[in-house]
Write a protein that holds these residues in place. Structure first.
Motif, PDB file in Angstrom:
ATOM      1  N   THR A 119     -54.460 -42.919  34.681  1.00 31.37           N
ATOM      2  CA  THR A 119     -53.217 -43.704  33.587  1.00 31.37           C
ATOM      3  C   THR A 119     -51.578 -43.926  34.592  1.00 31.37           C
ATOM      4  O   THR A 119     -51.158 -43.219  34.746  1.00 31.37           O
ATOM      5  CB  THR A 119     -53.150 -42.929  31.731  1.00 31.37           C
ATOM      6  OG1 THR A 119     -52.811 -41.943  32.195  1.00 31.37           O
ATOM      7  CG2 THR A 119     -54.739 -43.141  31.735  1.00 31.37           C
TER       8      THR A 119
ATOM      9  N   TYR B  16     -52.192 -44.271  38.075  1.00 33.45           N
ATOM     10  CA  TYR B  16     -53.615 -45.194  38.651  1.00 33.45           C
ATOM     11  C   TYR B  16     -52.600 -46.024  40.023  1.00 33.45           C
ATOM     12  O   TYR B  16     -52.927 -46.283  41.037  1.00 33.45           O
ATOM     13  CB  TYR B  16     -53.580 -46.298  37.969  1.00 33.45           C
ATOM     14  CG  TYR B  16     -54.132 -47.632  37.617  1.00 33.45           C
ATOM     15  CD1 TYR B  16     -56.020 -46.944  38.843  1.00 33.45           C
ATOM     16  CD2 TYR B  16     -54.139 -48.279  37.050  1.00 33.45           C
ATOM     17  CE1 TYR B  16     -56.599 -48.261  39.038  1.00 33.45           C
ATOM     18  CE2 TYR B  16     -54.762 -49.850  38.293  1.00 33.45           C
ATOM     19  CZ  TYR B  16     -56.108 -49.257  38.897  1.00 33.45           C
ATOM     20  OH  TYR B  16     -56.652 -50.588  39.499  1.00 33.45           O
TER      21      TYR B  16
ATOM     22  N   GLU C 117     -61.051 -42.793  33.219  1.00 37.09           N
ATOM     23  CA  GLU C 117     -60.200 -43.203  34.041  1.00 37.09           C
ATOM     24  C   GLU C 117     -59.245 -41.526  34.197  1.00 37.09           C
ATOM     25  O   GLU C 117     -58.508 -41.861  35.546  1.00 37.09           O
ATOM     26  CB  GLU C 117     -58.972 -44.212  33.332  1.00 37.09           C
ATOM     27  CG  GLU C 117     -58.201 -42.747  32.504  1.00 37.09           C
ATOM     28  CD  GLU C 117     -58.321 -43.702  30.935  1.00 37.09           C
ATOM     29  OE1 GLU C 117     -59.873 -43.621  30.421  1.00 37.09           O
ATOM     30  OE2 GLU C 117     -57.738 -42.897  30.324  1.00 37.09           O
TER      31      GLU C 117
ATOM     32  N   TYR D  44     -64.228 -47.301  39.550  1.00 38.53           N
ATOM     33  CA  TYR D  44     -63.903 -48.566  38.078  1.00 38.53           C
ATOM     34  C   TYR D  44     -65.221 -47.987  36.863  1.00 38.53           C
ATOM     35  O   TYR D  44     -65.754 -48.507  36.985  1.00 38.53           O
ATOM     36  CB  TYR D  44     -63.216 -49.660  38.594  1.00 38.53           C
ATOM     37  CG  TYR D  44     -62.323 -49.960  37.736  1.00 38.53           C
ATOM     38  CD1 TYR D  44     -60.813 -50.226  37.561  1.00 38.53           C
ATOM     39  CD2 TYR D  44     -62.555 -50.643  36.576  1.00 38.53           C
ATOM     40  CE1 TYR D  44     -60.058 -50.954  37.860  1.00 38.53           C
ATOM     41  CE2 TYR D  44     -61.352 -51.828  35.919  1.00 38.53           C
ATOM     42  CZ  TYR D  44     -60.071 -50.974  35.866  1.00 38.53           C
ATOM     43  OH  TYR D  44     -59.413 -52.084  35.264  1.00 38.53           O
TER      44      TYR D  44
ATOM     45  N   PRO E  73     -57.382 -48.524  34.364  1.00 32.71           N
ATOM     46  CA  PRO E  73     -58.347 -48.250  34.008  1.00 32.71           C
ATOM     47  C   PRO E  73     -58.931 -48.363  32.177  1.00 32.71           C
ATOM     48  O   PRO E  73     -60.312 -47.529  31.729  1.00 32.71           O
ATOM     49  CB  PRO E  73     -58.420 -47.219  34.792  1.00 32.71           C
ATOM     50  CG  PRO E  73     -58.068 -47.265  36.306  1.00 32.71           C
ATOM     51  CD  PRO E  73     -57.521 -48.608  35.521  1.00 32.71           C
TER      52      PRO E  73
ATOM     53  N   MET F 277     -63.874 -41.762  36.894  1.00 26.10           N
ATOM     54  CA  MET F 277     -62.648 -42.150  38.210  1.00 26.10           C
ATOM     55  C   MET F 277     -62.242 -41.495  39.569  1.00 26.10           C
ATOM     56  O   MET F 277     -61.340 -40.372  38.830  1.00 26.10           O
ATOM     57  CB  MET F 277     -61.559 -43.163  37.834  1.00 26.10           C
ATOM     58  CG  MET F 277     -60.953 -44.170  38.274  1.00 26.10           C
ATOM     59  SD  MET F 277     -59.752 -44.721  37.703  1.00 26.10           S
ATOM     60  CE  MET F 277     -60.390 -46.472  39.164  1.00 26.10           C
TER      61      MET F 277
END
Lengths: 146, 1043
Positions: free
Chosen positions: B354, B358, B350, B613, B317, B604
Motif C-alpha cells: 500500500t 507499492y 495487496e 494484481y 491494489p 500480491m
C-alpha cells in the motif's frame, strides 16, 4: 341502548385512549424486537399493563350505564395509571439507548431509528394518558338517559 | 353540591397526574445519577469531589502549565499556532513565488477560501463557536497577519445564499454528502457576480483554496464526478473554472489544498501558471494564522507528505477491495440477525503493498529490469493524463505518482550528509549520524528521512515473504538552522522494524542474509534513487529522477543458518516468543486458513506484479467455523470449575488512594484486588464513556473521560477549567466568553504527522491531550487515533496520521508519551485495522499475518513499546524518564479482526498486545454497551476491561455466570489490575492521598429530581386525600338526601 349509542363524550375519549394505547403497545413490541433493539430482551410490563387497561376500559365502557359516578371515576383513575405505567416503563426501558445518544459519536443509524420509534411510541402513550386524565375528570362515560 | 362534584372530579384527574409525576420523579433519581457526568457537563455542575484531609504540593504529581484561564487559553492558542506552522507542505514554488510580502494585497478565491474545512468532523472537530469567538476564520487570520484581503470579493462570497447554505450545513461539521459533488462543492464566480474589476488593488496574488471535508462515519465513493479521472478527489470542473479565472487575472496564483484525503494534483503540478501549491490539511481553530505565517515567510515551510499523492487515487491494489456499495457483502448476509452485526468482508490481497511500498517497489523492479514488472493489464495502471488505462500496456512510475511519500519543499536549501552508520553487535539497533547544513539564504528546519532496503531473496519468493524496495526506518527534524548553520544528529534505529514476518515457514520475524542499504533522501523516491544509484542504475535504466550514491550506505547481513536469520527478532522486547498468532484458528486474519476458504485470497507478490494484481472477490458465503465466529458467541463458560483459588469481595482495608503510584510488581496488588466482587467489576465494565464508573469496595469514585484525538469533546473553560482542584478564579466577567473555549484547537492529526517532528508530537500529547486531562480533570482521553491510511478514500483519514507504520507509529508514540507525562491515560484507537468507515461496525477484515504485523500492528507497536524516542531526548537528562513505559490504554475497533469481534480476538488482544508488547493497561471497546455484537464474555476472557457506552443487552451479565469458570476468574482478576494500574499512576490520583474520600455535592439536576419527588409526593397525598374526602362528603350528603 347499544354500546355505541350509549357512549358520552368521555366514553369516546376512553375509546380514543384505548386505540392510542393499543398503537403504542404495538410500537413498543415492534421497537423491542426489531432493528437495533432486536434480541436485547423485552420487558413485558408495558404489554401487561396495556392489555389490562384495554380489557378494563372495554368492561368499564360496557357497564358504564350501570355504574355510579364514583365507581366509574375510580376505575378510570386506575385505568389512567395503567397507561401511565406503560409509558413510564417504556421510558425507563429506553433510557440506556436514548442516553447513549449523549455520547456524541458512535451511534449507528439503526440506533437513531430505534430512538425515534421509541420516542414516537412513548409520546402516543402519553397522549393516551392525557386522554384518560380528561376522561377521569369528566367521570360520566355514558350519555345521560333522556 | 354541584361545585363539590366538579372539584372532586378535578382532584381525581389531578391525582392521576400527580401519581404519574411522582413515579416519574422516583425513576428519574437513579437514572440521573447514572448519567451524572453528562448532566454535570450540561449544567456545568460537579456532583462529587474527592476530599483529602491533609494535602501538600507533593500530592500533585502532575502539574498543569496553566494556573488560570488566561494562561490556559493563551497557552493552547500559542501551541496550536506554533504546531500549525510546521504542518503545511510546500508542494510547488515556481520562481520563488512564495513567500509573498507580509502586507501583500491578495484576493481569496474558491468556496473553501470562505468556507474552509477547519477540522475533521466528530473525533477531531474544532468548535465552530470558538472560531467565531476568536474570529480566527481564514480571512480574518490573513488580515490580522498583515495581508490586505480583497473586501469586495469577500463580501460577494459572504453574501451568497449558497455560501450561507453550505456554511450552515458544512463549515465545521463537514457533513457534506461524500458520494456526490457536494463534498467538492464550488461556486461559479459569475453567479456570485464577481468580475475582473473586483480584483483591482488586490492583485499581488490570488489565493485559491480547494478542499474536501472528512469525518467519522464518512467516506468517499469512487468515480461519478466530472474531474479528469472521474474521482471526487480530483479537481471538479467548477474548481478548475475558478483556478482558470485566477490564472487569467493574476500574475501569481497560489493554491491551498484543504484536505486530508489525498487529492489528485497532477493538473496543478503540471500547470506552469500555477506558481505555488501549499498543502494545508485541516488547520484547526487557529491554524490559518500559521498558513499566513508560511505564506508571508515568517516561517519557512518544513512539513513533508506522510502519504503518497497518486495521479489517480482509485487505481492501486488496495482499492480493488474498497467498497461501500454492497459489493463486498457476505452472500448469505440475510441469514444473520441484528445481534450478529455481520455485513461485509474486506480482504487485503495487496499485502504490504500500500502507499509508497507499492509504487516505489514496483518502480525499483522496473528499473532493475525484473521480468514482467512493467507489464500491466488494462485497468491496473494510469495513463500520462492520469486516467485509467483501458488497454494492456506499460506501468510507468512517472504517470502514477505526482508527489511521493516524504516530499516537501522549503524556502531555503539544505545539504544532508550521511556521516556514519554503525550496526550494533547484536544487530538489534543501529546508530546513523547525519549532518544537515543550511546552504540557502533563509532560516528553516530540515527533516532527515532515513530509509532502508532489504534484499528480496529466493527464500522470500518461495515462502511468500514480501519486501518493500524502500521503507522508512526513522526520522528527525533539525532545530531552526540559520543560513550557513549546521546540525549533526544521530538517529537511534530499531532494527526490528527492518525484519520481515514469515508466516508460512519460520513463523516469526526473519532477516535474510544479503546486501542491505540505509539511505537518506528528500522523500521515499529520492532515497530509493540514492540506493539505485549505489547499485549502479542510471536514467538509462529508466530511473525517474537522479540518485546520489553518497547518500546510501550498504552493509551485509551474513552468517545465518540456511541464509535466513530467524532468531534475532523472534523474541519481543518483553522477551516473549514471537510466532504466528493471526494465521490459524479463531484468531486468524488469513481467510485462506478457514475450512472451505483455501486459496480464496491470492496475495500480491512482487515476483509477479501483473499476474497477482488483486482481482475483486465477490459472492463469498459465510460458512462453517467462520460463520460461527461472525455470530459473536463462540466460547463456553464453565459452571463447575475449581475456582477456590479466587477470592472476591474480601475486605483487606486497602483503598485505591493507598495504592497511588504503585508499581506493577507491588506486592499489595493481589490483596487489593481480592477486595472487589465480580459484580463491581461488571458494573464498572458496563459503563465507560463520559463517565467511568466507580468501584465501591476500594473507594474508587469513578472518573470522567472524554473523546478524542483532537482534544476534549465537551470540556469548556467556563465550566470545567481548574488548577489543582480549584476552579479557575479569573473567570469572573469572562464566563460567557469562555463558554465555547475548549481544547479542540490544533490542526488535525494528519497535519501533525506531516510535521515529521517527534518533539512537536510529544508536545501535542502534553498539551492537547495531557493538559485537557489536567485543566478539565479528565484522566482518560480517547485518543490518539492511529489507524493507517491504507488508501485515500477513508473519510476519517484526517483523524489518523499516515500511510506509513513508522511515521504514524512514532508520531502516535510521541503523542502518547507527552500525554502520559501529564497523567493522561490515552486510549489509542482503533485497535486495529479500521481503514474504512463503510460497514465499519461488523466488517470482517482479513489479510495475511505478514501484512498485519508489518503494517498496522508495527504502527501500534511503537506506541505500546514506547518506540521512536527523539534523538534530542537521548541527550537530555531531564527526559530520561520518558519513553520508559508504553501506552497504558487502548480502544478496540468497530470492525472485526478476522472473523471475530475486535475485542474478542485472542491473537491480537492477548498474544500480541498483552504478551508480546507487554501492554498492562486499560482496554475499552468502541461498541456502545455490553451488547452481543461486542462478544462480551469472549472480550472479558481476552482482557477487555470495559465497554464503551451504556446498558447491558446480554442475559448473562451477572457474577454467578462468571464465578464458576476458572479462566474467566483469572481474566477478571487480570482485567482489574489492567484497569487499576494505569489509574493509580494517572491524574485520577492527582492531589489525593491516603485520607482521600468521595463527598457528594448538591447539583441543579439533583435538586431538580429531589424537588420533583417532594413536590409530586406532597401533591399526590393532598390531591388523593381531598378526592377521598369529597367522595365521603358526597356519599354522606347523598345518604342524607335519600333519608
Amino acid at each position: 341502548m347499544s354500546f355505541i349509542k350509549k357512549q358520552g363524550v368521555c366514553g369516546w375519549i376512553v375509546v380514543a385512549a384505548v386505540i392510542l394505547a393499543l398503537v403504542s403497545m404495538i410500537m413498543y413490541i415492534v421497537n423491542s424486537n426489531t432493528g437495533y433493539m432486536e434480541g436485547m430482551g423485552m420487558n413485558a410490563l408495558p404489554v401487561v399493563f396495556t392489555v389490562i387497561f384495554i380489557i378494563g376500559a372495554v368492561i368499564v365502557l360496557a357497564l358504564s350505564d350501570k355504574m355510579n359516578e364514583s365507581l366509574s371515576g375510580l376505575l378510570l383513575f386506575v385505568l389512567a395509571l395503567l397507561v401511565a405505567g406503560s409509558a413510564l416503563v417504556f421510558i425507563v426501558e429506553r433510557v440506556d439507548v436514548i442516553g447513549d445518544m449523549l455520547n456524541p459519536v458512535n451511534h449507528p443509524d439503526a440506533q437513531v431509528k430505534a430512538v425515534r420509534e421509541a420516542i414516537a411510541g412513548i409520546s402516543i402513550y402519553l397522549v393516551a394518558f392525557v386522554a384518560m386524565v380528561i376522561a377521569t375528570i369528566g367521570g360520566r362515560l355514558a350519555k345521560k338517559e333522556e | 353540591m354541584a361545585a363539590l362534584q366538579v372539584l372532586k372530579k378535578v382532584l381525581r384527574g389531578l391525582s392521576a397526574v400527580a401519581v404519574f409525576g411522582l413515579a416519574t420523579a422516583l425513576a428519574a433519581g437513579p437514572i440521573m445519577e447514572m448519567y451524572a457526568n453528562p448532566l454535570d457537563t450540561y449544567f456545568g455542575s460537579h456532583s462529587f469531589e474527592i476530599v483529602a484531609e491533609e494535602t501538600d504540593e507533593a500530592d500533585w504529581v502532575y502539574q498543569s502549565n496553566f494556573k488560570n484561564v488566561q494562561e490556559a487559553v493563551n497557552g493552547f492558542r500559542e501551541f496550536a499556532i506554533r504546531e500549525s506552522q510546521e504542518t503545511y507542505v510546500l508542494l510547488k514554488n515556481e520562481g520563488e513565488a512564495l513567500p509573498i510580502a507580509k502586507d501583500a494585497s491578495i484576493t481569496l478565491l474558491g468556496l473553501r477560501a470562505y468556507v474552509p474545512v477547519y477540522g475533521n468532523d466528530m473525533g477531531a472537530a474544532p468548535d465552530k463557536a470558538m472560531i467565531n469567538a476568536e474570529k480566527s476564520h481564514i480571512y480574518n487570520a490573513f488580515a490580522e497577519r498583515g495581508f490586505k484581503v480583497n473586501p469586495t470579493v469577500l463580501e460577494k462570497y459572504k453574501g451568497s445564499e449558497q455560501i450561507t447554505l453550505i456554511e450552515g450545513e458544512n463549515e465545521i461539521d463537514a457533513t457534506a454528502t461524500f458520494s456526490d459533488t457536494a463534498a467538492a462543492a464550488e461556486l461559479s464566480l459569475s453567479d456570485l457576480g464577481i468580475t475582473s474589476a473586483d480584483y483591482t488593488g488586490y492583485k499581488d496574488a490570488a489565493i485559491v483554496v480547494v478542499g474536501r471535508p472528512g469525518g467519522e462515519r464518512k467516506e468517499y465513493s469512487v468515480g461519478g464526478t466530472d474531474s479528469k479521472t472521474g474521482n471526487i478527489l480530483g479537481l471538479s470542473q467548477a474548481e478548475k473554472a475558478v483556478i482558470e479565472e485566477a490564472k487569467a487575472n493574476f500574475d501569481k496564483v497560489v493554491v491551498l489544498v484543504n484536505s486530508t484525503n489525498m487529492m489528485e494534483l497532477r493538473e496543478l503540478e503540471e500547470d506552469n501558471e500555477i506558481d505555488a501549491i501549499l498543502w494545508i490539511g485541516y488547520p484547526g481553530v487557529y491554524g490559518f494564522y500559521g498558513v499566513a505565517d508560511v505564506l508571508n515567510g515568517t516561517v519557512s515551510p518544513s512539513a513533508h507528505l506522510g502519504d503518497t499523492y497518486a495521479a489517480n487515487t482509485a487505481v492501486n491494489p488496495a482499492m480493488v477491495s474498497y467498497g461501500t456499495d454492497g459489493k463486498n457483502k457476505w452472500s448469505n448476509v440475510d441469514e444473520f440477525g441484528g445481534n450478529d452485526n455481520t455485513n461485509s468482508f474486506l480482504i487485503n490481497q495487496e499485502g504490504i503493498y500500500t502507499g509508497y511500498r507499492y509504487y516505489e517497489t514496483r518502480y525499483a523492479d522496473v528499473v532493475a529490469g525484473v521480468d514482467g514488472a512493467a507489464e500491466a493489464d488494462a485497468g491496473t495502471y494510469v495513463n500520462a493524463d492520469s486516467t485509467v488505462a483501458t488497454a494492456d500496456g506499460t506501468w510507468n512510475y512517472a504517470n502514477e505518482v505526482v508527489y511521493p511519500f516524504g516530499y516537501g519543499l522549503s524556502y531555503t536549501e539544505f545539504e544532508q550528509t550521511l556521516d556514519s552508520v554503525r550496526i550494533k553487535g547484536d544487530k538489534k539497533t543501529a546508530e546513523v549520524t547525519v549532518t544537515v547544513e543550511n546552504i540557502g539564504n533563509t532560516a528553516g528546519k530540515s527533516v532527515i528521512q532515513l530509509y532502508a532496503q532489504a534484499p528480496y531473496t529466493e527464500y522470500d519468493r518461495a515462502n511468500g515473504v514480501e519486501k518493500s524496495a524502500i521503507q522508512l526506518m526513522d526520522y528527525e527534524k533539525t532545530r531552526t538552522l540559520e543560513k550557513g548553520d549546521k546540525q549533526t544528529i544521530t538517529l537511534h534505529v530499531d532494527m526490528a522494524n527492518l525484519a520481515s514476518y514469515d508466516y508460512t515457514n519460520a513463523k516469526t520475524y526473519i532477516v535474510d542474509d544479503g546486501e542491505y542499504y540505509f539511505a537518506i533522501g528528500d522523500d521515499a523516491h529520492d532515497a530509493l534513487n540514492n540506493i539505485l544509484a549505489a547499485q549502479g542504475y542510471t536514467s538509462e535504466d529508466g530511473m525517474v529522477g537522479t540518485g546520489d550514491s553518497a547518500k546510501a550506505h550498504r552493509w551485509t547481513w551474513s552468517g545465518s543458518a540456511n541464509g535466513v536469520d530467524a532468531q534475532t527478532f523472534s523474541v519481543s522486547k518483553a522477551e516473549v516468543e514471537i510466532t504466528n498468532r493471526l494465521s490459524d484458528g479463531d484468531s486468524s486474519m488469513d481467510i485462506n486458513s478457514f475450512d472451505g476458504y483455501a486459496n480464496t485470497a491470492k496475495y500480491m507478490t512482487r515476483a509477479d506484479w501483473n499476474g497477482t494484481y488483486p482481482e475483486p472477490i465477490r459472492d463469498l458465503e459465510a460458512k462453517g467455523r467462520l460463520a460461527t465466529l461472525l455470530r459473536n458467541d463462540f466460547i463456553e463458560v464453565s459452571t463447575s470449575d475449581d475456582v477456590s483459588a479466587y477470592s472476591w469481595g474480601v475486605d483487606k482495608g486497602i483503598t485505591i488512594y493507598e495504592m497511588k503510584g504503585a508499581e506493577w510488581n507491588d506486592p499489595r496488588w493481589d490483596d487489593f484486588i481480592d477486595q472487589i466482587p465480580i459484580s463491581e467489576f461488571l458494573s464498572f465494565a458496563q459503563s465507560a464513556f463520559h463517565n467511568i464508573a466507580g468501584i465501591e469496595s476500594i473507594g474508587y469514585p469513578g472518573n470522567a473521560a472524554d473523546d478524542g484525538p483532537g482534544g476534549s469533546d465537551s470540556g469548556k473553560m467556563s465550566t470545567h477549567g481548574q488548577y489543582q482542584g480549584v476552579m479557575y478564579t479569573d473567570m469572573e466577567g469572562y464566563d460567557t466568553k469562555y463558554d465555547s473555549y475548549g481544547t479542540r484547537i490544533a490542526p488535525t492529526p494528519t497535519n501533525l504527522a506531516y510535521s515529521w517532528n517527534k518533539e512537536l508530537a510529544y508536545e501535542n500529547g502534553e498539551i492537547i491531550l495531557g493538559e485537557s486531562t489536567l485543566v478539565f480533570n479528565l484522566p482518560i482521553m480517547i485518543g490518539p487515533g492511529m489507524n493507517l491510511h491504507r488508501h485515500a478514500y477513508n473519510g476519517r483519514g484526517g483523524e489518523y496520521y499516515s500511510e506509513d507504520p513508522i511515521l504514524s507509529g512514532f508520531t502516535g508514540s510521541a503523542v502518547t508519551q507527552g500525554a502520559q507525562s501529564k497523567g493522561c491515560i490515552v486510549n489509542i484507537k482503533h485497535y486495529a485495522f479500521n481503514d474504512q468507515e463503510g460497514d465499519r461496525s461488523g466488517i470482517a477484515v482479513f489479510m495475511n499475518e505478514q501484512t498485519a504485523r508489518e503494517m498496522e500492528l508495527r504502527n501500534f507497536q511503537q506506541a505500546f513499546e514506547a518506540g521512536g524516542k527523539p534523538a534530542s531526548f537521548y541527550e537530555d537528562e531531564s527526559k530520561s524518564d520518558e519513553y520508559t513505559v508504553g501506552a497504558l490504554g487502548v480502544m478496540t475497533s468497530f470492525n472485526r479482526i478476522g472473523a471475530t469481534a475486535p475485542s474478542a480476538n485472542k491473537g491480537a488482544c492477548v498474544d500480541i498486545l498483552r504478551d508480546e508488547w507487554d501492554f498492562n493497561g486499560y482496554s475499552v471497546t468502541d461498541f456502545t454497551g455490553v451488547a452481543p455484537k461486542a462478544a462480551p464474555k469472549e472480550s472479558i476472557l481476552y482482557n477487555t476491561t470495559a465497554f464503551c457506552g451504556f446498558g447491558v443487552s446480554v442475559d448473562y451479565w451477572e457474577d454467578e455466570y462468571f464465578a464458576h469458570d476458572a479462566d474467566m476468574c483469572a481474566a477478571i482478576k487480570a482485567n482489574l489490575k489492567y484497569i487499576l494500574y494505569p489509574l493509580v499512576n494517572s491524574a485520577a490520583m492527582n492531589g489525593q492521598n491516603i485520607t482521600s474520600h468521595r463527598v457528594e455535592l448538591d447539583t441543579p439536576w439533583r435538586a431538580l429530581y429531589r424537588n420533583m419527588q417532594i413536590g409530586f409526593g406532597v401533591a399526590t397525598g393532598v390531591l388523593i386525600a381531598g378526592w377521598i374526602a369529597l367522595e365521603i362528603v358526597g356519599a354522606v350528603q347523598k345518604k342524607k338526601e335519600v333519608r
